[in-house]
Design a protein around this motif. Structure first.
Motif, short mmCIF file in Angstrom:
data_model
loop_
_atom_site.label_atom_id
_atom_site.label_comp_id
_atom_site.label_asym_id
_atom_site.label_seq_id
_atom_site.Cartn_x
_atom_site.Cartn_y
_atom_site.Cartn_z
N LEU A 126 55.30 39.46 36.63
CA LEU A 126 55.24 38.03 36.27
C LEU A 126 54.35 37.31 37.27
CD1 LEU A 126 59.03 37.43 35.45
CD2 LEU A 126 57.14 37.74 33.83
N PRO A 127 53.93 36.06 36.93
CA PRO A 127 53.03 35.34 37.86
C PRO A 127 53.58 35.21 39.27
CG PRO A 127 53.06 34.24 35.73
CD PRO A 127 54.09 35.34 35.65
N GLY A 128 54.90 35.07 39.44
CA GLY A 128 55.47 34.95 40.78
C GLY A 128 55.30 36.20 41.62
N ASP A 129 55.04 37.35 40.98
CA ASP A 129 54.85 38.60 41.73
C ASP A 129 53.48 38.70 42.37
OD1 ASP A 129 57.38 39.89 41.10
OD2 ASP A 129 56.65 40.11 39.06
N VAL A 130 52.53 37.91 41.91
CA VAL A 130 51.15 37.98 42.44
C VAL A 130 51.17 37.73 43.95
CG1 VAL A 130 48.89 36.88 42.40
CG2 VAL A 130 50.09 37.32 40.26
N GLY A 131 50.48 38.57 44.68
CA GLY A 131 50.48 38.50 46.14
C GLY A 131 51.46 39.46 46.79
N GLY A 132 52.32 40.09 45.97
CA GLY A 132 53.31 41.02 46.51
C GLY A 132 52.72 42.38 46.78
N PRO A 133 53.37 43.19 47.65
CA PRO A 133 52.87 44.52 47.98
C PRO A 133 53.13 45.52 46.86
CG PRO A 133 54.97 44.14 49.06
CD PRO A 133 54.62 42.86 48.37
N VAL A 134 52.14 46.39 46.63
CA VAL A 134 52.31 47.52 45.71
C VAL A 134 52.66 48.74 46.55
CG1 VAL A 134 51.24 48.97 43.96
CG2 VAL A 134 50.66 46.53 44.08
N LEU A 135 53.82 49.33 46.30
CA LEU A 135 54.33 50.44 47.12
C LEU A 135 54.27 51.75 46.35
CD1 LEU A 135 57.44 48.37 48.07
CD2 LEU A 135 55.83 49.18 49.80
N ASP A 136 53.86 52.81 47.04
CA ASP A 136 54.04 54.13 46.43
C ASP A 136 55.42 54.65 46.83
OD1 ASP A 136 53.92 55.27 49.00
OD2 ASP A 136 51.80 55.80 48.83
N MET A 137 55.77 55.81 46.39
CA MET A 137 57.14 56.28 46.57
C MET A 137 57.42 56.81 47.98
SD MET A 137 58.80 55.50 43.89
CE MET A 137 57.76 54.05 43.83
N THR A 138 56.41 56.80 48.86
CA THR A 138 56.66 57.11 50.27
C THR A 138 56.96 55.83 51.06
OG1 THR A 138 54.37 56.87 51.03
CG2 THR A 138 55.01 59.02 50.10
N GLY A 139 56.80 54.70 50.40
CA GLY A 139 57.01 53.42 51.07
C GLY A 139 55.73 52.82 51.62
N ALA A 140 54.60 53.50 51.46
CA ALA A 140 53.32 52.98 51.93
C ALA A 140 52.82 51.89 50.98
CB ALA A 140 52.29 54.11 52.03
N VAL A 141 52.12 50.90 51.53
CA VAL A 141 51.55 49.82 50.71
C VAL A 141 50.16 50.26 50.27
CG1 VAL A 141 50.74 47.44 50.71
CG2 VAL A 141 52.87 48.03 51.87
N SER A 142 50.04 50.54 48.96
CA SER A 142 48.76 51.02 48.43
C SER A 142 47.85 49.89 47.99
CB SER A 142 49.01 51.96 47.24
OG SER A 142 49.67 51.25 46.18
N GLY A 143 48.37 48.63 47.98
CA GLY A 143 47.54 47.50 47.60
C GLY A 143 48.36 46.23 47.44
N MET A 144 47.70 45.20 46.94
CA MET A 144 48.36 43.92 46.66
C MET A 144 48.15 43.58 45.18
SD MET A 144 47.29 40.07 47.84
CE MET A 144 47.76 40.18 49.56
N LEU A 145 49.21 43.12 44.52
CA LEU A 145 49.09 42.69 43.13
C LEU A 145 48.26 41.41 43.08
CD1 LEU A 145 50.16 43.47 40.26
CD2 LEU A 145 51.83 41.63 40.57
N VAL A 146 47.19 41.42 42.25
CA VAL A 146 46.32 40.25 42.12
C VAL A 146 46.23 39.84 40.67
CG1 VAL A 146 44.98 40.75 44.19
CG2 VAL A 146 44.27 41.72 42.00
N ASP A 147 45.82 38.60 40.47
CA ASP A 147 45.67 38.05 39.12
C ASP A 147 44.20 38.11 38.78
OD1 ASP A 147 46.26 36.92 36.74
OD2 ASP A 147 46.83 34.95 37.52
N HIS A 148 43.75 39.27 38.31
CA HIS A 148 42.32 39.51 38.09
C HIS A 148 41.84 38.71 36.88
CE1 HIS A 148 38.49 41.41 38.28
NE2 HIS A 148 38.64 42.16 37.21
N ASP A 149 40.75 37.98 37.05
CA ASP A 149 40.23 37.10 36.01
C ASP A 149 39.35 37.87 35.04
OD1 ASP A 149 39.49 34.93 34.49
OD2 ASP A 149 37.95 34.25 35.90
N LEU A 150 39.79 37.96 33.79
CA LEU A 150 38.98 38.54 32.72
C LEU A 150 38.81 37.47 31.64
CD1 LEU A 150 40.56 42.09 32.57
CD2 LEU A 150 38.26 41.54 33.33
N THR A 151 37.89 36.57 31.87
CA THR A 151 37.73 35.41 31.01
C THR A 151 37.47 35.83 29.57
OG1 THR A 151 36.79 34.18 32.86
CG2 THR A 151 36.40 33.28 30.66
#
Length: 579
Positions: free
Chosen positions: A497-522
């Motif tokens: 959901l929009p409130g999740d944007v900016g949150g950490p994306v975790l793999d199953m080892t607990g490492a942060v593989s990225g950040m959830l972003v709101d990618h613009d595809l106009t």
């Protein structure tokens, strides 16, 4: 000429005459200039009916109530003077001293001075002697020398001297202790008052000046309609401006008073069972309300607190204390333009508040009418935008999206801690807390790009703060680039959901593989589960460029789902963007 005939000849400019049966007035004040007189008349009119203003023969301006019959005037004088609504030296007058009317504005410039009657035709009979109308003597208006003024001042009691200091304090001329001692500070305040009112600045008030000061002060109090309220249900007795507010409703833990006659003033009485812990919980809660602006002094003692709110549109003052197993207090809300008058009202309310037995109790039947944006029917302050972020080091720095904090007047972390933007770039924002924070956990970035179709989880405030803790949303890693081939992105299959944007994306080892972003595809409407993550390598580069060395994850073992939840919850932050 008899008194009744004399009264019948008092004509208004608009042709209205005062009747002989209504020729008595209650005079409450006399003021030296028209502007002040109009201000005082306006103040009295907010609390009393029948307020009139006339110019006197002396050039001063009188404020009166009426006109009444003699009996009505006597009754009104006793009633209002006994209740302390009008000054103690108010008195009854007939029409004699009054000339042009200046109040109510727009009512016509009434001139009630006697006019020369049309002469009757000559009569051969001997004229009957017409008695000269008797005009009541004006109040004593002493012009004293400084020596005489000091002698008359010496006759004042200590309480009377304190009253003069209180009156000068009300009008902003005195800011020291109310002690009844006329030292250098009091003398200087008196001189300033004299100068402001067109008198010689001797620093010693004459009898006439003392009367004028106290008349103005008592009139100011009367205009506010100060009176004692005994709120049995809430267990509070207090003096408050009942001429400006009126009872609205009980809504635990408040007795709510709304504005009266568009006064712009509101009030709450606070009443709930509890101790110091309850008191300090209330201290935090009150600061979330719209009626307590963020600017202003906060003070918290061992058994009481005060909150001063100063916004562009409203000011407010809250006082509460823990006493006898109860938490009792009040909030006064008022326009900034009335701050000077309300400062004294606040003192009176705080000094007069008495805690009695009894307290309001929650009414569970009202729960259906409540909402996350309301507290006891009062608006709770909410951010303009809420998104997620996560800690990136042990000092409390937070990483989120630049969109989450664009054009913010104020930024908060978890609705509690203030933060500022330290850096932005590549769609990212680095936030620095205003106070030192020690997070329970912070991100360890993944050192590899991950495996396609591998499970991932996003920790975020999906419902933008409606829940007290972040939620974890599970999905899979679908591609190592964006739909347009963007190498810095990964594509996820995940119902965020929009409130999740900016949150950490975790793999199953607990490492942060990225950040959830709101990618613009106009112009594109993608399936709801298509989401994008900015890769950990991009996050590490941005942090390094801004003085933070990102921690790398060294874990390779898969974690249980419960451990992933704890890890994500401990590092994820609610980022609030306030106007």
């Amino acid at each position: 000429m008899s008194r009744s005939i004399f009264a019948a000849l008092f004509l208004t400019a608009s042709g209205v005459a005062f009747s002989a049966a209504a020729q008595s007035w209650v005079q409450v004040e006399a003021l030296p200039d028209l502007r002040t007189a109009e201000e005082r008349a306006r103040a009295y009119s907010s609390a009393l009916k029948d307020v009139n203003g006339f110019r006197l023969r002396s050039g001063w301006y009188a404020l009166t109530l009426g006109p009444y019959s003699d009996a009505e005037a006597q009754s009104k004088l006793r009633e209002l003077r006994g209740a302390g609504i009008i000054p103690r030296d108010s008195y009854i007058s007939d029409n004699g001293p009054y000339r042009q009317r200046f109040w109510p504005i727009g009512a016509g410039a009434t001139n009630i001075a006697p006019v020369t009657p049309v002469q009757p035709a000559p009569d051969t009979t001997a004229p009957e002697a017409t008695p000269t109308p008797v005009v009541p003597a004006a109040p004593v208006d002493l012009d004293e020398t400084p020596r005489e003024a000091r002698a008359s001042e010496a006759l004042l009691s200590r309480d009377q001297k304190k009253e003069l200091q209180v009156a000068m304090q009300w009008f902003g001329f005195y800011n020291s202790a109310i002690d009844g001692s006329f030292g250098r500070g009091t003398r200087g305040s008196m001189a300033e008052w004299q100068k402001n009112n067109g008198y010689d600045a001797t620093g010693i008030l004459t009898t006439k000046q003392r009367k004028m000061l106290m008349d103005n002060y008592n009139g100011a109090l009367a205009a506010l309609g100060l009176g004692q309220v005994k709120e049995v249900k809430a267990g509070i007795e207090i003096t408050m401006p009942i001429g400006l507010v009126e009872f609205d409703k009980y809504e635990y833990p408040f007795v709510q008073y709304r504005e009266k006659d568009s006064s712009g003033i509101e009030a709450l009485l606070i009443s709930q069972p509890g101790d110091e812990n309850t008191l300090f919980g209330l201290y935090e809660i009150m600061q979330t309300l719209e009626i307590v602006p963020l600017e202003g002094e906060r003070s918290k003692g061992r058994r009481s607190f005060t909150l001063t709110g100063q916004g562009d549109d409203i000011h407010s003052y809250t006082y509460a204390r823990a006493e006898g197993g109860y938490v009792k207090g009040f909030t006064l809300v008022y326009p900034p333009a009335k701050a000077a008058d309300m400062a004294r009202v606040i003192e009176i309310m705080q000094d007069s508040m008495v805690v009695t037995e009894g307290t309001l109790t929650p009414d569970l039947s009202d729960a259906a009418a409540q909402g996350v944006d309301l507290l006891s029917g009062l608006d709770v302050r909410k951010p303009a935008l809420s998104r997620s972020g996560f800690y990136v080091d042990g000092r409390g720095h937070v990483l989120t999206t630049a969109e989450a904090v664009a054009s913010c007047g104020r930024i908060t972390l978890d609705d509690t801690y203030e933060a500022t933007v330290k850096a932005t770039g590549n769609g990212l924002a680095l936030l620095e807390p205003s106070t030192s924070l020690v997070p329970l956990n912070y991100a360890r970035l993944a050192t590899s790009v991950g495996r396609l179709r591998a499970p991932v989880a996003v920790a975020g405030y999906s419902y933008e703060g409606a829940l007290d803790a972040p939620t974890l949303t599970y999905g899979t890693l679908e591609d190592l680039k964006g739909l347009g081939g963007e190498a810095e992105l990964s594509r996820l299959d995940l119902d965020a959901l929009p409130g999740d944007v900016g949150g950490p994306v975790l793999d199953m080892t607990g490492a942060v593989s990225g950040m959830l972003v709101d990618h613009d595809l106009t112009g594109k409407a993608l399936p709801s589960a298509v989401r994008f993550s900015l890769k950990a390598s991009e996050l590490a580069t941005f942090l390094s460029e801004n003085g933070i060395t990102a921690a790398a994850s060294e874990d390779t073992a898969q974690l249980d789902a419960e451990d992933i939840v704890v890890l994500g919850t401990d590092m994820t932050v609610l980022v609030g963007c306030w106007e």
